[in-house]
Design a protein around this motif. Structure first.
Motif, PDB file in Angstrom:
ATOM      1  N   LEU A   1      -2.184  -8.629  14.073  1.00  0.00           N
ATOM      2  CA  LEU A   1      -3.397 -10.081  13.971  1.00  0.00           C
ATOM      3  C   LEU A   1      -1.930 -11.392  13.142  1.00  0.00           C
ATOM      4  CD1 LEU A   1      -6.365  -8.146  12.814  1.00  0.00           C
ATOM      5  CD2 LEU A   1      -6.011  -9.295  14.347  1.00  0.00           C
ATOM      6  N   ASP A   2      -2.315 -12.192  14.020  1.00  0.00           N
ATOM      7  CA  ASP A   2      -1.022 -12.813  13.210  1.00  0.00           C
ATOM      8  C   ASP A   2      -1.208 -13.804  11.979  1.00  0.00           C
ATOM      9  OD1 ASP A   2       0.691 -12.572  15.256  1.00  0.00           O
ATOM     10  OD2 ASP A   2      -0.309 -13.738  16.439  1.00  0.00           O
ATOM     11  N   LYS A   3      -2.480 -13.684  11.693  1.00  0.00           N
ATOM     12  CA  LYS A   3      -2.965 -14.786  10.860  1.00  0.00           C
ATOM     13  C   LYS A   3      -3.218 -13.561   9.042  1.00  0.00           C
ATOM     14  CE  LYS A   3      -5.517 -17.687  12.645  1.00  0.00           C
ATOM     15  NZ  LYS A   3      -6.493 -19.491  12.890  1.00  0.00           N
ATOM     16  N   GLN A   4      -3.152 -12.379  10.088  1.00  0.00           N
ATOM     17  CA  GLN A   4      -3.614 -11.120   8.764  1.00  0.00           C
ATOM     18  C   GLN A   4      -2.039 -11.080   8.767  1.00  0.00           C
ATOM     19  OE1 GLN A   4      -6.926 -10.234   9.898  1.00  0.00           O
ATOM     20  NE2 GLN A   4      -7.943 -10.574   8.710  1.00  0.00           N
ATOM     21  N   SER A   5      -0.683 -11.057   8.599  1.00  0.00           N
ATOM     22  CA  SER A   5       0.234 -10.339   8.170  1.00  0.00           C
ATOM     23  C   SER A   5       1.676 -11.589   7.696  1.00  0.00           C
ATOM     24  CB  SER A   5       1.042  -9.797  10.209  1.00  0.00           C
ATOM     25  OG  SER A   5      -0.032  -8.837  11.021  1.00  0.00           O
ATOM     26  N   PHE A   6       2.034 -11.053   7.495  1.00  0.00           N
ATOM     27  CA  PHE A   6       3.554 -12.102   6.339  1.00  0.00           C
ATOM     28  C   PHE A   6       4.709 -10.804   5.785  1.00  0.00           C
ATOM     29  CE2 PHE A   6      -0.730  -9.812   4.194  1.00  0.00           C
ATOM     30  CZ  PHE A   6       0.050  -9.501   2.755  1.00  0.00           C
ATOM     31  N   SER A   7       5.314 -11.983   5.441  1.00  0.00           N
ATOM     32  CA  SER A   7       6.429 -11.006   5.212  1.00  0.00           C
ATOM     33  C   SER A   7       6.339 -11.406   3.513  1.00  0.00           C
ATOM     34  CB  SER A   7       7.600 -12.758   5.474  1.00  0.00           C
ATOM     35  OG  SER A   7       7.948 -12.793   6.280  1.00  0.00           O
ATOM     36  N   ILE A   8       6.824  -9.989   3.302  1.00  0.00           N
ATOM     37  CA  ILE A   8       7.175  -9.696   1.400  1.00  0.00           C
ATOM     38  C   ILE A   8       8.669  -9.919   1.049  1.00  0.00           C
ATOM     39  CG2 ILE A   8       6.623  -7.511  -0.462  1.00  0.00           C
ATOM     40  CD1 ILE A   8       4.015  -8.455   1.121  1.00  0.00           C
ATOM     41  N   ASN A   9       8.272 -10.705   0.138  1.00  0.00           N
ATOM     42  CA  ASN A   9       9.463 -11.389  -0.640  1.00  0.00           C
ATOM     43  C   ASN A   9       9.351 -10.878  -1.951  1.00  0.00           C
ATOM     44  OD1 ASN A   9      10.873 -13.092   2.190  1.00  0.00           O
ATOM     45  ND2 ASN A   9       8.445 -13.899   1.695  1.00  0.00           N
ATOM     46  N   SER A  10      10.847 -10.189  -2.422  1.00  0.00           N
ATOM     47  CA  SER A  10      10.769 -10.031  -4.170  1.00  0.00           C
ATOM     48  C   SER A  10      12.365 -10.586  -4.471  1.00  0.00           C
ATOM     49  CB  SER A  10      10.428  -8.444  -4.264  1.00  0.00           C
ATOM     50  OG  SER A  10      10.296  -8.640  -5.774  1.00  0.00           O
ATOM     51  N   ASP A  11      12.783 -11.383  -5.834  1.00  0.00           N
ATOM     52  CA  ASP A  11      13.442 -11.848  -6.181  1.00  0.00           C
ATOM     53  C   ASP A  11      14.497 -12.188  -5.381  1.00  0.00           C
ATOM     54  OD1 ASP A  11      12.901 -10.250  -8.998  1.00  0.00           O
ATOM     55  OD2 ASP A  11      13.763  -8.549  -8.412  1.00  0.00           O
ATOM     56  N   GLY A  12      13.664 -13.506  -4.937  1.00  0.00           N
ATOM     57  CA  GLY A  12      14.192 -13.597  -3.739  1.00  0.00           C
ATOM     58  C   GLY A  12      14.859 -13.782  -2.085  1.00  0.00           C
ATOM     59  N   LYS A  13      14.801 -11.716  -1.725  1.00  0.00           N
ATOM     60  CA  LYS A  13      15.267 -11.242  -0.708  1.00  0.00           C
ATOM     61  C   LYS A  13      13.773 -10.898  -0.009  1.00  0.00           C
ATOM     62  CE  LYS A  13      18.611  -9.640  -3.525  1.00  0.00           C
ATOM     63  NZ  LYS A  13      19.440  -8.372  -3.946  1.00  0.00           N
ATOM     64  N   LYS A  14      13.586 -11.248   1.287  1.00  0.00           N
ATOM     65  CA  LYS A  14      12.978 -10.173   2.461  1.00  0.00           C
ATOM     66  C   LYS A  14      12.839  -8.611   1.946  1.00  0.00           C
ATOM     67  CE  LYS A  14      11.255 -11.331   6.901  1.00  0.00           C
ATOM     68  NZ  LYS A  14      11.514 -12.191   8.328  1.00  0.00           N
ATOM     69  N   LEU A  15      12.135  -8.253   1.953  1.00  0.00           N
ATOM     70  CA  LEU A  15      11.744  -6.771   1.765  1.00  0.00           C
ATOM     71  C   LEU A  15      11.187  -6.106   3.655  1.00  0.00           C
ATOM     72  CD1 LEU A  15      10.076  -5.916  -1.639  1.00  0.00           C
ATOM     73  CD2 LEU A  15      12.727  -6.107  -1.222  1.00  0.00           C
TER      74      LEU A  15
ATOM     75  N   ARG B   1     -13.651  -5.261  12.921  1.00  0.00           N
ATOM     76  CA  ARG B   1     -12.358  -6.574  11.893  1.00  0.00           C
ATOM     77  C   ARG B   1     -11.814  -6.561  10.826  1.00  0.00           C
ATOM     78  NH1 ARG B   1     -14.478 -12.205   9.740  1.00  0.00           N
ATOM     79  NH2 ARG B   1     -16.302 -11.379   8.868  1.00  0.00           N
ATOM     80  N   THR B   2     -10.864  -6.382  10.625  1.00  0.00           N
ATOM     81  CA  THR B   2     -10.043  -7.003   8.921  1.00  0.00           C
ATOM     82  C   THR B   2     -10.335  -7.762   8.910  1.00  0.00           C
ATOM     83  OG1 THR B   2      -7.900  -5.968  10.271  1.00  0.00           O
ATOM     84  CG2 THR B   2      -7.388  -6.739   8.173  1.00  0.00           C
ATOM     85  N   LEU B   3     -10.863  -7.796   7.348  1.00  0.00           N
ATOM     86  CA  LEU B   3     -11.966  -9.024   6.433  1.00  0.00           C
ATOM     87  C   LEU B   3     -10.724  -9.921   5.559  1.00  0.00           C
ATOM     88  CD1 LEU B   3     -14.407 -10.172   7.191  1.00  0.00           C
ATOM     89  CD2 LEU B   3     -15.205  -9.108   4.956  1.00  0.00           C
ATOM     90  N   ALA B   4      -9.813  -8.788   5.294  1.00  0.00           N
ATOM     91  CA  ALA B   4      -8.538 -10.166   4.255  1.00  0.00           C
ATOM     92  C   ALA B   4      -7.840  -9.139   3.430  1.00  0.00           C
ATOM     93  CB  ALA B   4      -9.314 -10.911   2.628  1.00  0.00           C
ATOM     94  N   VAL B   5      -6.669  -9.698   3.726  1.00  0.00           N
ATOM     95  CA  VAL B   5      -5.620  -9.292   2.989  1.00  0.00           C
ATOM     96  C   VAL B   5      -4.592 -10.262   2.865  1.00  0.00           C
ATOM     97  CG1 VAL B   5      -2.892  -8.153   4.178  1.00  0.00           C
ATOM     98  CG2 VAL B   5      -5.152  -8.177   5.942  1.00  0.00           C
ATOM     99  N   GLY B   6      -3.955  -9.401   0.908  1.00  0.00           N
ATOM    100  CA  GLY B   6      -3.408  -9.460   0.249  1.00  0.00           C
ATOM    101  C   GLY B   6      -2.598  -9.335  -0.809  1.00  0.00           C
ATOM    102  N   VAL B   7      -2.243  -9.892  -1.306  1.00  0.00           N
ATOM    103  CA  VAL B   7      -1.210  -8.999  -2.357  1.00  0.00           C
ATOM    104  C   VAL B   7      -2.332  -9.565  -3.823  1.00  0.00           C
ATOM    105  CG1 VAL B   7       0.779  -9.486  -3.957  1.00  0.00           C
ATOM    106  CG2 VAL B   7       1.356 -10.121  -1.535  1.00  0.00           C
ATOM    107  N   LEU B   8      -1.803  -7.775  -4.152  1.00  0.00           N
ATOM    108  CA  LEU B   8      -3.174  -7.093  -5.231  1.00  0.00           C
ATOM    109  C   LEU B   8      -2.574  -7.493  -6.670  1.00  0.00           C
ATOM    110  CD1 LEU B   8      -4.951  -4.388  -4.226  1.00  0.00           C
ATOM    111  CD2 LEU B   8      -5.513  -6.653  -3.678  1.00  0.00           C
TER     112      LEU B   8
END
Length: 234
Positions: free
Chosen positions: A3-17, A64-71
């Motif tokens: 699901l494109d709109k509910q998939s995303f990059s995770i970054n930490s300290d300027g680095k892509k994990l 369906r997947t309703l919501a995705v986010g960083v907690l």
């Protein structure tokens, strides 16, 4: 299917994990199944975790997947990601949630089974509600537990104690000296890191004083285990 709109990059300290992927599919019987997946930095899909329709959610169908986010991002070692699903259970619509952990050092994704099972039948319908639940139920010692490893990693990188920081990993030992925490600095193989992926050797160890946070290491003599004081990190 991702699901494109509910998939995303995770970054930490300027680095892509890596990339967190939320997806939807069908079982052999045609019932809806949801999943989470992880694409590593190199672009290769490394992890797929079935959720609704499988394992503890066997009796539910994923609508369906309703919501995705960083907690939460305050934990030095992990990032928590929450996912809310709309499901069909016993013929009625309901909500179910899952919480995942991204290990910053290993750059891996896993299902946090303790937190996920703790949600139970809360039927949280939005991300704000899931964040509020998480803040009230996260382990209070989590930040302190991982902070030692983070400080050791920082010292190793700042003082250039290893040739390639991306090719080592850190393991907090269960048994240490009284008042001290022991962290082993281990080889990591695979990807651009040379060596047999099945073998990991200890490079050296670091003791951290639980009160003063001073560090002792046997990096100059790991065979004999002769420890010397490390300069304080900034």
């Amino acid at each position: 299917m991702p699901l494109d709109k509910q998939s995303f990059s995770i970054n930490s300290d300027g680095k892509k994990l890596g990339v967190f992927i939320s997806g939807h599919g069908q079982s052999e019987q045609g019932a809806g199944i949801c999943f989470a997946a992880w694409r590593a930095q190199q672009g290769r899909l490394t992890t797929v975790i079935p959720t609704i329709g499988k394992e503890n959610w066997q009796g539910q169908t994923c609508k369906r997947t309703l919501a995705v986010g960083v907690l939460s991002e305050e934990n030095p070692a992990e990032i928590k990601i929450g996912v809310i699903y709309e499901v069909i259970a016993s013929g009625a619509n309901a909500f179910a949630s899952a919480i995942f952990s991204v290990d910053k050092a290993k750059r891996t994704l896993s299902l946090d089974r303790d937190l996920t099972s703790g949600i139970g039948s809360q039927h949280i319908a939005n991300l704000a509600g899931l964040k509020q639940w998480y803040q009230g139920h996260k382990p209070p010692e989590a930040t302190a537990r991982f902070n030692v490893v983070q400080q050791v990693q920082k010292a190793v990188e700042e003082q250039k104690l290893v040739k390639d920081p991306a090719c080592v990993e850190y393991q907090q030992a269960k048994d240490g000296e009284p008042g001290l925490t022991l962290v082993d600095v281990m080889e990591k193989h695979g990807g651009h890191c040379p060596g047999d992926i099945q073998i990991k050797h200890r490079l050296f160890s670091i003791y951290v004083d639980n009160v003063t946070h001073q560090m002792l290491t046997d990096k100059d003599d790991p065979e004999e285990g002769t420890f010397s004081l490390l300069p304080d990190i900034k």
